[in-house]
Write a protein that holds these residues in place. Structure first.
Motif, PDB file in Angstrom:
ATOM      1  N   ILE A 240       1.865 -13.767  -2.075  1.00 55.28           N
ATOM      2  CA  ILE A 240       2.896 -13.254  -1.178  1.00 55.28           C
ATOM      3  C   ILE A 240       2.316 -12.099  -0.371  1.00 55.28           C
ATOM      4  O   ILE A 240       1.245 -11.575  -0.698  1.00 55.28           O
ATOM      5  N   LEU A 241       3.047 -11.681   0.661  1.00 56.35           N
ATOM      6  CA  LEU A 241       2.642 -10.529   1.462  1.00 56.35           C
ATOM      7  C   LEU A 241       3.117  -9.269   0.748  1.00 56.35           C
ATOM      8  O   LEU A 241       4.306  -9.079   0.515  1.00 56.35           O
ATOM      9  N   GLY A 242       2.165  -8.407   0.390  1.00 55.10           N
ATOM     10  CA  GLY A 242       2.500  -7.192  -0.328  1.00 55.10           C
ATOM     11  C   GLY A 242       2.674  -6.022   0.613  1.00 55.10           C
ATOM     12  O   GLY A 242       2.784  -6.200   1.827  1.00 55.10           O
ATOM     13  N   VAL A 335       9.737   8.286  12.330  1.00 59.40           N
ATOM     14  CA  VAL A 335      10.201   7.104  11.586  1.00 59.40           C
ATOM     15  C   VAL A 335       9.016   6.151  11.466  1.00 59.40           C
ATOM     16  O   VAL A 335       8.381   5.801  12.467  1.00 59.40           O
ATOM     17  N   LEU A 336       8.727   5.742  10.247  1.00 62.27           N
ATOM     18  CA  LEU A 336       7.561   4.888   9.986  1.00 62.27           C
ATOM     19  C   LEU A 336       8.006   3.550   9.423  1.00 62.27           C
ATOM     20  O   LEU A 336       8.851   3.498   8.532  1.00 62.27           O
ATOM     21  N   SER A 337       7.395   2.459   9.913  1.00 65.52           N
ATOM     22  CA  SER A 337       7.648   1.145   9.325  1.00 65.52           C
ATOM     23  C   SER A 337       6.828   0.081  10.043  1.00 65.52           C
ATOM     24  O   SER A 337       6.132   0.363  11.032  1.00 65.52           O
ATOM     25  N   HIS A 338       6.928  -1.122   9.527  1.00 67.33           N
ATOM     26  CA  HIS A 338       6.289  -2.291  10.138  1.00 67.33           C
ATOM     27  C   HIS A 338       6.971  -2.583  11.480  1.00 67.33           C
ATOM     28  O   HIS A 338       8.184  -2.382  11.626  1.00 67.33           O
ATOM     29  N   PRO A 339       6.223  -3.065  12.496  1.00 63.96           N
ATOM     30  CA  PRO A 339       6.821  -3.342  13.810  1.00 63.96           C
ATOM     31  C   PRO A 339       8.052  -4.235  13.753  1.00 63.96           C
ATOM     32  O   PRO A 339       9.020  -4.013  14.490  1.00 63.96           O
ATOM     33  N   TYR A 360       4.043   2.897  13.659  1.00 71.03           N
ATOM     34  CA  TYR A 360       3.969   1.580  13.023  1.00 71.03           C
ATOM     35  C   TYR A 360       2.982   1.591  11.854  1.00 71.03           C
ATOM     36  O   TYR A 360       1.924   2.224  11.916  1.00 71.03           O
ATOM     37  N   THR A 361       3.337   0.856  10.798  1.00 74.50           N
ATOM     38  CA  THR A 361       2.455   0.715   9.632  1.00 74.50           C
ATOM     39  C   THR A 361       2.235  -0.769   9.353  1.00 74.50           C
ATOM     40  O   THR A 361       2.925  -1.627   9.899  1.00 74.50           O
ATOM     41  N   SER A 362       1.272  -1.069   8.476  1.00 76.51           N
ATOM     42  CA  SER A 362       0.934  -2.472   8.200  1.00 76.51           C
ATOM     43  C   SER A 362       2.012  -3.187   7.407  1.00 76.51           C
ATOM     44  O   SER A 362       2.095  -4.413   7.424  1.00 76.51           O
ATOM     45  N   SER A 363       2.843  -2.443   6.688  1.00 76.59           N
ATOM     46  CA  SER A 363       3.987  -3.033   5.983  1.00 76.59           C
ATOM     47  C   SER A 363       5.038  -1.953   5.794  1.00 76.59           C
ATOM     48  O   SER A 363       4.759  -0.758   5.912  1.00 76.59           O
ATOM     49  N   SER A 365       6.378  -1.081   3.041  1.00 79.23           N
ATOM     50  CA  SER A 365       6.064  -0.292   1.850  1.00 79.23           C
ATOM     51  C   SER A 365       4.907   0.674   2.094  1.00 79.23           C
ATOM     52  O   SER A 365       4.855   1.754   1.484  1.00 79.23           O
ATOM     53  N   ASP A 366       3.956   0.307   2.966  1.00 80.29           N
ATOM     54  CA  ASP A 366       2.842   1.202   3.254  1.00 80.29           C
ATOM     55  C   ASP A 366       3.301   2.486   3.922  1.00 80.29           C
ATOM     56  O   ASP A 366       2.612   3.516   3.875  1.00 80.29           O
ATOM     57  N   ALA A 367       4.448   2.431   4.576  1.00 79.43           N
ATOM     58  CA  ALA A 367       4.982   3.631   5.226  1.00 79.43           C
ATOM     59  C   ALA A 367       5.208   4.747   4.212  1.00 79.43           C
ATOM     60  O   ALA A 367       5.148   5.934   4.554  1.00 79.43           O
ATOM     61  N   VAL A 368       5.441   4.378   2.951  1.00 81.91           N
ATOM     62  CA  VAL A 368       5.709   5.373   1.897  1.00 81.91           C
ATOM     63  C   VAL A 368       4.557   6.368   1.779  1.00 81.91           C
ATOM     64  O   VAL A 368       4.763   7.573   1.596  1.00 81.91           O
ATOM     65  N   ASN A 369       3.324   5.869   1.886  1.00 83.46           N
ATOM     66  CA  ASN A 369       2.150   6.726   1.708  1.00 83.46           C
ATOM     67  C   ASN A 369       2.023   7.777   2.806  1.00 83.46           C
ATOM     68  O   ASN A 369       1.295   8.762   2.638  1.00 83.46           O
ATOM     69  N   LEU A 370       2.691   7.561   3.951  1.00 82.36           N
ATOM     70  CA  LEU A 370       2.574   8.484   5.085  1.00 82.36           C
ATOM     71  C   LEU A 370       3.775   9.419   5.212  1.00 82.36           C
ATOM     72  O   LEU A 370       3.820  10.258   6.118  1.00 82.36           O
ATOM     73  N   LEU A 371       4.725   9.291   4.319  1.00 80.32           N
ATOM     74  CA  LEU A 371       5.923  10.130   4.411  1.00 80.32           C
ATOM     75  C   LEU A 371       5.619  11.598   4.123  1.00 80.32           C
ATOM     76  O   LEU A 371       4.850  11.917   3.214  1.00 80.32           O
ATOM     77  N   ASP A 372       6.232  12.481   4.911  1.00 80.76           N
ATOM     78  CA  ASP A 372       6.213  13.903   4.601  1.00 80.76           C
ATOM     79  C   ASP A 372       7.659  14.396   4.551  1.00 80.76           C
ATOM     80  O   ASP A 372       8.600  13.594   4.568  1.00 80.76           O
ATOM     81  N   ASP A 373       7.853  15.695   4.516  1.00 82.07           N
ATOM     82  CA  ASP A 373       9.202  16.234   4.324  1.00 82.07           C
ATOM     83  C   ASP A 373      10.118  16.070   5.531  1.00 82.07           C
ATOM     84  O   ASP A 373      11.336  16.311   5.423  1.00 82.07           O
ATOM     85  N   TYR A 374       9.549  15.692   6.685  1.00 83.32           N
ATOM     86  CA  TYR A 374      10.384  15.551   7.888  1.00 83.32           C
ATOM     87  C   TYR A 374      10.264  14.156   8.515  1.00 83.32           C
ATOM     88  O   TYR A 374      10.505  13.982   9.701  1.00 83.32           O
TER      89      TYR A 374
END
Length: 505
Positions: A240-242, A335-339, A360-363, A365-374
């Protein structure tokens, strides 16, 4: 003490001379010798003849006789000796090129008095006697001993190979325990990040050819995974796509019911390649979304690889706005997420977060790694729960009730056709009316096309390949008519909607 030397190898000759010199009655074995008349029987044959020699000796010897094993392959000889019911003494005399016994390694003793007499004889001749258990002996064979002579070196390699095999079996035994725990926790067996980190560590610790070393350990990992799945009764795996928390994972859980057989991939092309190569049995790939339309990378991969679609399934997509902490909407700067996730929520973003930067992120869920407080991310509620994030808003997609993603379920090509939908590619000649001629094949037979797309043929500018989903299982006669008006066609599947995938034996 009467001693029989069974075998006339160089070791047998040395033992004969040693014990004759000590005044014992010693004979070499031949067919006229009565084996039952001896107190101690040394077995000094090559490994290939050991089982046959042991069978003869144990059949003819007195039950109170002591069997002495001098071979190097203790992991094999000791279990055989245990099976005879005789008292046995397992030793490994080290012999130099000059035919002198320098050391005697004692691996197993029975406690009979004859053993002390034998060891005293070795010590008197100048040999050093060392005692160790079987595990210590195997480690010593691999790491510590000094080898002289080609035969001795070859025997050592054979022992090392058997030791490697024992370590592999132990590795698999531990991995199966981990697999059972993962099953209870509903975790996937295969975690690419962990395996890649293992491989980097292994390659950094050796000067051996990195390509061949990598290939060896990839095979070891493949064997381990096969045995892990077997221990859990799983006979089929699903790509599956992770990563975890993605909507593709939701689809996988809906069909399979567990994360254990899932293999997470970085791209849909990787999913289809794994299916084609046979590394996984099934693949689940998104083909279209009701907001964004067709997932073209999946179409392109299906055209270029030899797999077949054997089912489809729909998943309702509910997007959430999530963050690491509770935030007011006007405090969100990014705001971060897949296109595709962003495209499904443009109405909400334009109305409530028009000043926020979109990244934009590759998925999702990958957006989680780039989250900061704002910053905030768009992802599923399950993904937010998995990553312990705060859900700021639920259901932010533009289509509240009809945001559906359709997934193809694929496997290696089998040629089996069963279902009410046929998916295929075709191309036509570059002339007026050629596409009309192809489409009329379906029109004349009353077949509805529920999907029609064009993709660049990747040959010359202006050349296209067409993709259609026909609401009918096309017969050989139908395909014959299509063949007459197309330059080529490729059926990629005949299928129905499926509700579950059986991955168990």
């Amino acid at each position: 003490m009467r001693i029989l030397i069974y075998g006339d190898e160089s070791m047998g000759s040395l033992l004969y001379e040693l014990f004759c010199g000590e005044g014992h009655s010693v004979e070499r074995y031949n067919e006229s010798v009565a084996i039952s008349s001896f107190d101690v029987l040394f077995i000094c044959v090559p490994w290939d003849f050991f089982e046959r020699a042991l069978r003869e000796v144990s059949h003819k010897a007195r039950r109170d006789a002591l069997l002495v094993d001098t071979l190097q392959e203790k992991d094999l000889t000791i279990p055989m000796l245990e099976g005879t019911g005789f008292d046995y003494f397992s030793i490994y005399p080290l012999m130099t090129i000059e035919s002198k016994i320098t050391d005697v390694v004692v691996v197993r003793k029975s406690g009979k008095r004859e053993e002390k007499i034998i060891l005293d004889a070795f010590a008197k001749s100048g040999s050093k006697v060392v005692e160790m258990n079987l595990h210590e002996y195997q480690k010593w064979l691999v790491e510590d001993q000094v080898l002289e002579g080609v035969d001795q070196m070859r025997n050592s390699i054979r022992s090392i190979d058997r030791f490697i095999l024992k370590l592999l079996e132990r590795r698999i035994e531990i991995a199966q325990k981990i697999a059972r725990r993962k099953s209870k926790m509903n975790e996937a067996i295969e975690v690419r990040e962990v395996e890649e980190e293992k491989m980097r560590e292994i390659l950094s610790e050796t000067s051996l050819n990195p390509l061949l070393t990598k290939e060896i350990f990839e095979l070891i990992m493949k064997l381990t995974k096969e045995e892990e799945y077997k221990a859990l009764g799983i006979s089929r795996t699903v790509a599956i796509l992770g990563p975890k928390g993605s909507f593709s994972e939701e689809m996988g859980l809906k069909l399979v019911g567990s994360r254990v057989p899932l293999r997470y991939c970085f791209t849909t092309d990787e999913i289809i390649k794994l299916v084609e190569s046979g590394e996984v049995d099934y693949g689940i790939a998104p083909i279209e979304n009701s907001t964004n339309g067709t997932v073209f990378p999946v179409l392109d991969a299906l055209l270029n690889h030899d797999v077949e679609v054997f089912g489809e399934s729909n998943l309702e997509i509910n997007q959430c706005l999530v963050a690491r902490r509770r935030l007011k909407l006007n405090d969100i700067k990014r705001v971060l997420s897949h296109p595709q996730a962003v495209a499904q929520c443009m109405g909400f973003l334009n109305n409530y977060l028009s000043n926020a930067e979109i990244r934009y992120t590759s998925s999702t869920s990958d957006a989680v790694n780039l989250l900061d407080d704002y910053s905030a991310a768009i992802m599923s509620e399950n993904g937010a729960r998995l990553h312990k994030l705060y859900v700021l808003r639920k259901g932010i997609q533009d289509l509240k009730k009809e945001n559906i993603t359709r997934f193809y379920i694929i496997r290696k090509r089998t040629g089996k056709t069963c279902g009410r939908i046929t998916s295929l590619f075709f191309s036509v000649e570059d002339r007026p009316g050629s596409l009309k001629d192809a489409l009329e094949v379906f029109q004349r037979k009353g077949f509805n096309l529920r999907k029609l797309e064009s993709r660049p043929a990747k040959t010359v500018l202006g050349d296209y390949v067409f993709f259609v989903e026909v609401e009918a299982p096309l017969s050989e006669e139908d395909l014959k008519e299509l063949r007459e008006v197309t330059a080529f066609y490729k059926v990629i599947g005949v299928f129905d909607t499926i509700e579950s995938l059986n991955v168990y034996e």
